[in-house]
Design an enzyme around this catalytic site. Structure first.
Site, PDB file in Angstrom:
ATOM      1  N   GLU A  94      57.276 -16.923 -18.251  1.00 60.13           N
ATOM      2  CA  GLU A  94      56.605 -17.293 -16.778  1.00 60.13           C
ATOM      3  C   GLU A  94      57.401 -18.506 -16.033  1.00 60.13           C
ATOM      4  O   GLU A  94      57.575 -18.399 -14.868  1.00 60.13           O
ATOM      5  CB  GLU A  94      55.288 -17.769 -16.878  1.00 60.13           C
ATOM      6  CG  GLU A  94      54.305 -16.474 -17.322  1.00 60.13           C
ATOM      7  CD  GLU A  94      54.431 -15.477 -16.377  1.00 60.13           C
ATOM      8  OE1 GLU A  94      54.778 -15.549 -15.164  1.00 60.13           O
ATOM      9  OE2 GLU A  94      53.827 -14.359 -16.773  1.00 60.13           O
ATOM     10  N   SER A 128      59.620 -15.595  -8.447  1.00 63.21           N
ATOM     11  CA  SER A 128      58.590 -14.838  -7.367  1.00 63.21           C
ATOM     12  C   SER A 128      57.969 -16.069  -6.787  1.00 63.21           C
ATOM     13  O   SER A 128      57.402 -15.786  -5.859  1.00 63.21           O
ATOM     14  CB  SER A 128      57.576 -14.243  -8.256  1.00 63.21           C
ATOM     15  OG  SER A 128      56.687 -14.819  -8.849  1.00 63.21           O
TER      16      SER A 128
END
Length: 193
Positions: free
Chosen positions: A63, A82
């Site tokens: 992540e 992201s």
């Protein structure tokens, strides 16, 4: 779900941008895919305590992981890829003086001025707590994705488990190295409704 237009640079919830810009491209990299699979296989048969450690390793790598490339810190974690705002925050080049002056300090919005960047060590990452609604105060930096994978594999091999699991890509099955018995009978199906 897609992030709200009022906060396009960051969302604490995974959205379609997170999945498509963060995870999908990284799984095309063999070392990254193998790395992620190491964590998944290590979770099979692991204790609750070790599952928590693996979850922290996942957070700080899959992540929010960083790695070196061309002498620069680059993001490989989907949470960073992201999030333009956190990507810039985590990978911004800073002088040693800036780092010394800014690490641990907070701006007017309660955000850290500068993150702490530690070398990728799964044993350390496994013990590092993290916030889920703000930029990360700590990131882990691997020398490469292959380096991250090898260190994760060594860490996973040290976890005590009742069996060792290995994925067979040809048959697309998981092989367990010894017979496994259930400690109880087959779970009963819960009544519908």
């Amino acid at each position: 779900y897609i992030r709200h237009p009022s906060k396009p640079l960051y969302t604490p919830e995974p959205d379609v941008c997170h999945e498509l810009l963060g995870h999908v491209p990284m799984f095309a990299d063999r070392d990254f895919a193998d790395f992620s699979q190491e964590i998944g296989l290590a979770s099979l048969g692991a204790s609750d305590e070790d599952i928590l450690k693996l979850a922290r390793c996942y957070w700080h790598s899959v992540e929010f992981g960083l790695c070196r490339e061309g002498g620069k810190n680059k993001a490989y974690g989907a949470g960073l890829l992201s999030s333009f705002g956190e990507l810039e925050y985590s990978c911004k080049e800073r002088t040693e003086i800036e780092i010394h002056e800014q690490v641990g300090k907070i701006d007017g919005d309660g955000m850290p001025l500068c993150p702490e960047i530690k070398p990728w060590d799964p044993a350390v990452a496994a013990m590092q707590d993290f916030p889920i609604t703000t930029y990360q105060p700590v990131y882990f930096l691997a020398e490469s994705l292959q380096d991250a994978k090898l260190k994760m594999r060594r860490y996973c091999e040290m976890l005590p488990r009742p069996f060792f699991a290995l994925y067979n890509a040809q048959t697309e099955t998981v092989h367990i190295d010894r017979p496994v018995r259930r400690s109880m009978g087959v779970p009963e199906a819960s009544p519908a409704g």
